[in-house]
Structure formats: C-alpha cells, structure tokens
Scaffold this motif. Structure first.
Motif, PDB file in Angstrom:
ATOM      1  N   CYS A  23      -6.771  45.859 -22.909  1.00  0.00           N
ATOM      2  CA  CYS A  23      -6.116  47.166 -23.040  1.00  0.00           C
ATOM      3  C   CYS A  23      -6.755  48.203 -22.126  1.00  0.00           C
ATOM      4  N   SER A  24      -8.075  48.147 -21.995  1.00  0.00           N
ATOM      5  CA  SER A  24      -8.764  49.157 -21.178  1.00  0.00           C
ATOM      6  C   SER A  24      -8.430  49.026 -19.698  1.00  0.00           C
ATOM      7  N   ILE A  25      -8.048  47.846 -19.269  1.00  0.00           N
ATOM      8  CA  ILE A  25      -7.667  47.660 -17.866  1.00  0.00           C
ATOM      9  C   ILE A  25      -6.331  48.341 -17.568  1.00  0.00           C
ATOM     10  N   TYR A  26      -5.471  48.417 -18.573  1.00  0.00           N
ATOM     11  CA  TYR A  26      -4.148  49.005 -18.378  1.00  0.00           C
ATOM     12  C   TYR A  26      -4.067  50.469 -18.805  1.00  0.00           C
ATOM     13  N   SER A  27      -5.195  51.084 -19.119  1.00  0.00           N
ATOM     14  CA  SER A  27      -5.189  52.493 -19.510  1.00  0.00           C
ATOM     15  C   SER A  27      -6.229  53.248 -18.690  1.00  0.00           C
ATOM     16  N   ASN A  67       2.044  41.690 -22.883  1.00  0.00           N
ATOM     17  CA  ASN A  67       3.379  42.287 -22.878  1.00  0.00           C
ATOM     18  C   ASN A  67       3.344  43.743 -23.337  1.00  0.00           C
ATOM     19  N   VAL A  68       2.569  44.036 -24.368  1.00  0.00           N
ATOM     20  CA  VAL A  68       2.441  45.417 -24.849  1.00  0.00           C
ATOM     21  C   VAL A  68       1.803  46.284 -23.756  1.00  0.00           C
ATOM     22  N   CYS A  69       0.759  45.771 -23.115  1.00  0.00           N
ATOM     23  CA  CYS A  69       0.084  46.524 -22.050  1.00  0.00           C
ATOM     24  C   CYS A  69       1.017  46.801 -20.885  1.00  0.00           C
ATOM     25  N   LEU A  70       1.802  45.816 -20.495  1.00  0.00           N
ATOM     26  CA  LEU A  70       2.725  46.009 -19.373  1.00  0.00           C
ATOM     27  C   LEU A  70       3.826  47.006 -19.725  1.00  0.00           C
TER      28      LEU A  70
END
Length: 167
Positions: A23-27, A67-70
C-alpha cells in the motif's frame, strides 16, 4: 462464519506488514498508506467467502491488495489536479529515536525510484521485495513466470540507474 474469521485473522497476522508495504508504494504519505491498507483489509474480508483455494490464500490476498491499490492510484491520479497538497508541512516527533541516517537515505532513494516506475513494474517489484517467488508473482499478475523473471531483471536495472542518477 467463525472459521472464516479465524482464517482471515491468522492470514492477516502473517501478511499484514507485506500488505502495508504494498500500500505504501502506491500512496504518497503515511495517512494515505493507512487508509489504503484499511480499504485492502475491508475488500479482503468482503471477498473471504469467494476464496476457492485455487492458489494460496496469501497469493489471493496480494491479488486483492494489488487491485485495490491500482484502483486507488487511478482515482488519485484523476483527482490530483483538483486538490492542493501541503507536502511542505512537516510534523516532527521529538521523542522519536534517531535512525541510521545513511540507511534511511538509501531507503528513501529506493522508495522514490520505485514510485517513478509504471504501475505494472511497481507491482512486480513490490511483490518481489516481499520475497514472493516468481511463480506466485505470475499467479497474482497473470503473467508467465518467464515474463516475470525478465521484467524483474529490467526493473533492477532501472532502479540501479535511478539510484545512481543515470538516465
């Protein structure tokens, strides 16, 4: 229902740190990471009844998380121009321990370089850094194992060049 809850909690305990790092990679900041992680957990819980056992539950959880992160990244990108972020504001915790500055700088540089990658490469490197086997990464992303291996080699080169300031 109790069995499902028990399975969810035990697998969450095993995978929560890995899921949070994904999650931290996508935020862009800690608060967004926490919100995204919470959304991942909600979606995993909602989907527990649909787990068929075709893959390991850890692999299945990563697929949902990715999928949620994308989806989050897609929504964030669309809304980015509508909001002003206060990234220049920093709140310091005076009581925090001083970390090894050199290692911290290397980690920050690596994270910045990972964030520059396209979403597909980010997904691959995030799963790779979590220690997932090429087979598991291929199952999560729907790619062949060989394709994952080739992509990882290319991503490593991109990250090496980014870290060392080579264009």
């Amino acid at each position: 229902m109790e069995k499902q809850k028990s399975l969810f909690l035990s697998k969450l305990e095993e995978n929560q740190d890995k899921l949070y790092r994904l999650c931290s990679i996508y935020s862009d900041n800690n608060e967004d990471s926490k919100d995204l992680f919470q959304e991942v957990l909600v979606q995993i819980w909602k989907s527990m009844s649909s787990f068929k056992g075709n893959s390991s539950i850890g692999t299945w959880m990563f697929r949902i998380a990715l999928n949620v992160c994308l989806r989050f990244k897609s929504k964030y990108t669309k809304n980015q121009n509508r909001f002003i972020r206060l990234d220049s504001m920093t709140i310091c915790n005076i009581g925090s321990e001083v970390e090894d500055k050199n290692n911290n700088e290397k980690l920050i540089t690596l994270r910045k370089c990972i964030k520059k990658l396209n979403d597909g490469d980010k997904a691959i490197v995030a799963l790779y850094l979590e220690g997932l086997a090429y087979r598991e990464i291929s199952e999560i992303l729907g790619l062949s194992e060989n394709h994952v291996a080739v992509k990882i080699k290319r991503i490593k080169l991109k990250l090496f060049n980014c870290i060392n300031g080579i264009s």
